[in-house]
Design a protein around this motif. Sequence first.
Motif, PDB file in Angstrom:
ATOM      1  N   PHE A 147       0.826  -1.208   0.000  1.00  0.00           N
ATOM      2  CA  PHE A 147       0.000   0.000   0.000  1.00  0.00           C
ATOM      3  C   PHE A 147       0.858   1.255   0.000  1.00  0.00           C
ATOM      4  N   GLY A 148       2.113   1.120  -0.421  1.00  0.00           N
ATOM      5  CA  GLY A 148       3.001   2.270  -0.374  1.00  0.00           C
ATOM      6  C   GLY A 148       3.332   2.641   1.059  1.00  0.00           C
ATOM      7  N   CYS A 149       3.786   3.843   1.240  1.00  0.00           N
ATOM      8  CA  CYS A 149       4.191   4.306   2.576  1.00  0.00           C
ATOM      9  C   CYS A 149       3.064   4.290   3.609  1.00  0.00           C
ATOM     10  N   PRO A 150       1.789   4.453   3.221  1.00  0.00           N
ATOM     11  CA  PRO A 150       0.709   4.391   4.220  1.00  0.00           C
ATOM     12  C   PRO A 150       0.343   2.978   4.660  1.00  0.00           C
ATOM     13  N   GLY A 151       1.146   1.977   4.296  1.00  0.00           N
ATOM     14  CA  GLY A 151       0.794   0.590   4.544  1.00  0.00           C
ATOM     15  C   GLY A 151       0.549   0.230   5.998  1.00  0.00           C
ATOM     16  N   TRP A 152       1.394   0.730   6.909  1.00  0.00           N
ATOM     17  CA  TRP A 152       1.191   0.382   8.320  1.00  0.00           C
ATOM     18  C   TRP A 152      -0.134   0.947   8.825  1.00  0.00           C
ATOM     19  N   LEU A 153      -0.439   2.187   8.485  1.00  0.00           N
ATOM     20  CA  LEU A 153      -1.715   2.764   8.902  1.00  0.00           C
ATOM     21  C   LEU A 153      -2.885   1.974   8.336  1.00  0.00           C
ATOM     22  N   GLU A 154      -2.771   1.552   7.068  1.00  0.00           N
ATOM     23  CA  GLU A 154      -3.849   0.777   6.468  1.00  0.00           C
ATOM     24  C   GLU A 154      -3.988  -0.576   7.163  1.00  0.00           C
ATOM     25  N   GLY A 155      -2.866  -1.160   7.581  1.00  0.00           N
ATOM     26  CA  GLY A 155      -2.916  -2.395   8.350  1.00  0.00           C
ATOM     27  C   GLY A 155      -3.640  -2.213   9.668  1.00  0.00           C
ATOM     28  N   VAL A 156      -3.414  -1.084  10.327  1.00  0.00           N
ATOM     29  CA  VAL A 156      -4.113  -0.786  11.582  1.00  0.00           C
ATOM     30  C   VAL A 156      -5.608  -0.636  11.332  1.00  0.00           C
ATOM     31  N   ILE A 157      -5.964   0.024  10.230  1.00  0.00           N
ATOM     32  CA  ILE A 157      -7.380   0.190   9.880  1.00  0.00           C
ATOM     33  C   ILE A 157      -8.028  -1.168   9.616  1.00  0.00           C
ATOM     34  N   GLN A 158      -7.312  -2.053   8.920  1.00  0.00           N
ATOM     35  CA  GLN A 158      -7.840  -3.394   8.674  1.00  0.00           C
ATOM     36  C   GLN A 158      -7.992  -4.177   9.983  1.00  0.00           C
ATOM     37  N   ALA A 159      -7.007  -4.068  10.851  1.00  0.00           N
ATOM     38  CA  ALA A 159      -7.081  -4.754  12.144  1.00  0.00           C
ATOM     39  C   ALA A 159      -8.282  -4.271  12.941  1.00  0.00           C
ATOM     40  N   GLN A 160      -8.502  -2.966  12.937  1.00  0.00           N
ATOM     41  CA  GLN A 160      -9.669  -2.411  13.624  1.00  0.00           C
ATOM     42  C   GLN A 160     -10.964  -3.007  13.073  1.00  0.00           C
ATOM     43  N   SER A 161     -11.036  -3.147  11.750  1.00  0.00           N
ATOM     44  CA  SER A 161     -12.251  -3.681  11.129  1.00  0.00           C
ATOM     45  C   SER A 161     -12.488  -5.129  11.544  1.00  0.00           C
ATOM     46  N   TYR A 162     -11.415  -5.926  11.582  1.00  0.00           N
ATOM     47  CA  TYR A 162     -11.554  -7.313  12.020  1.00  0.00           C
ATOM     48  C   TYR A 162     -12.085  -7.389  13.451  1.00  0.00           C
ATOM     49  N   ILE A 163     -11.531  -6.542  14.305  1.00  0.00           N
ATOM     50  CA  ILE A 163     -11.920  -6.579  15.720  1.00  0.00           C
ATOM     51  C   ILE A 163     -13.351  -6.088  15.912  1.00  0.00           C
ATOM     52  N   LYS A 164     -13.710  -5.002  15.225  1.00  0.00           N
ATOM     53  CA  LYS A 164     -15.065  -4.465  15.345  1.00  0.00           C
ATOM     54  C   LYS A 164     -16.112  -5.462  14.854  1.00  0.00           C
ATOM     55  N   SER A 165     -15.764  -6.235  13.812  1.00  0.00           N
ATOM     56  CA  SER A 165     -16.715  -7.184  13.234  1.00  0.00           C
ATOM     57  C   SER A 165     -16.808  -8.483  14.027  1.00  0.00           C
ATOM     58  N   GLY A 166     -15.908  -8.678  14.987  1.00  0.00           N
ATOM     59  CA  GLY A 166     -15.893  -9.904  15.763  1.00  0.00           C
ATOM     60  C   GLY A 166     -15.050 -11.004  15.161  1.00  0.00           C
ATOM     61  N   MET A 167     -14.357 -10.709  14.037  1.00  0.00           N
ATOM     62  CA  MET A 167     -13.513 -11.705  13.381  1.00  0.00           C
ATOM     63  C   MET A 167     -12.178 -11.906  14.088  1.00  0.00           C
ATOM     64  N   ALA A 168     -11.829 -10.980  14.945  1.00  0.00           N
ATOM     65  CA  ALA A 168     -10.548 -11.065  15.647  1.00  0.00           C
ATOM     66  C   ALA A 168     -10.649 -10.355  16.980  1.00  0.00           C
ATOM     67  N   LYS A 169      -9.757 -10.728  17.882  1.00  0.00           N
ATOM     68  CA  LYS A 169      -9.630 -10.033  19.157  1.00  0.00           C
ATOM     69  C   LYS A 169      -8.300  -9.296  19.271  1.00  0.00           C
ATOM     70  N   ARG A 170      -7.293  -9.820  18.549  1.00  0.00           N
ATOM     71  CA  ARG A 170      -5.942  -9.267  18.719  1.00  0.00           C
ATOM     72  C   ARG A 170      -5.156  -9.443  17.418  1.00  0.00           C
TER      73      ARG A 170
END
Length: 352
Positions: free
Chosen positions: A133-156
């Motif tokens: 995702f270019g230089c914003p990749g880590w931030l986008e990874g955090v956004i994806q992680a948040q989505s997994y957790i909010k949806s109940g697909m992940a806890k950590r």
Amino acid sequence: MNIKITGSGSYIPNRIVANADFAQHVFLDEKGAPLTYSNEVVADKFRQITGIDERRYVESDLVTSDIAFFAAQRAIEDANIDPETLDYIIFAHNFGNVKAGAIQGDLVPSLAARVKHSLRIKNPKCVAYDILFGCPGWLEGVIQAQSYIKSGMAKRCLVIGAETLSRVVDPHDRDSMIYSDGAGASIIEGTDDEGGILAHETASYTYDEAYLLFFGNSYNKDHDEDIRYIKMYGRKIYEFALNRVPQAMKECLETSGIDIKDVTKILIHQANEKMDEAIVNRFYKLHDMVTPERVMPMSIHKLGNSSVATIPTLYDLMLKGQLDDQVLTKGDIVLFASVGAGMNINAIVYKI
């Protein structure tokens, strides 16, 4: 439930490369002709524009997945968790593993899979994957992680940003002086603690902007035509970033409901000091405000531009009191923002 960064870690290579170390380089223009001024002048102008005095390169026996593993270990220890409890490992990079002296990148298996292997995680339900995702990749990874957790697909989740740009730069291109190596990692999880991610914003501009950063030939016409190096249209990127990033930051802040006067720090991708200053100044101008002093911490002066690693590394250094006169404390409101190849932009409003 709030979604927070509960642990952070970084790896800063030991090898220091100062601007003076480029004195013997043969810098060429795009047509392959020598520059008309000395390397001393090149270095001085470079420092004035980018703010970079030195950068870090990895040792020859290390690759991107190695330094990512080091950062991940530190984040796991900082969060005091069992790595077997991770649901996702999301690894942001751009070029995979490039061994010293090699002419190919290595992406099979994924770098996330390699980090999971190095962490000796047995749990097969810990899903490991890479994002480009270019230089914003880590931030986008955090956004994806948040989505997994909010949806109940992940806890950590473990989110990593790591790169060894020193392996993909053209030694005859003065822009190569910008780039560096490094790794940052974070544990993202749901918690009852106050704060966390309050809002996020992401956009991809590809119609005219997709190839502002690209892989191209060396400026040295005698080099192998089949070997490519990272290249950029610097002026166009500057104009794009100045026009688009402040607006994305503004929209993200509005979504969060946070007043701009309550923003404690802006952690922006460490791309270029003058560009970052211009972006933040434009952001405050959109609010009819003057940029507050010390709102934008910088690590680029000593660490250079390590792409996806700049923000998580900066965050980790500040949180642990390792950046001169710049710290983060509980309750602070932080605005993260990044721009990079794609061209991609994202931002997060976060309460420590």
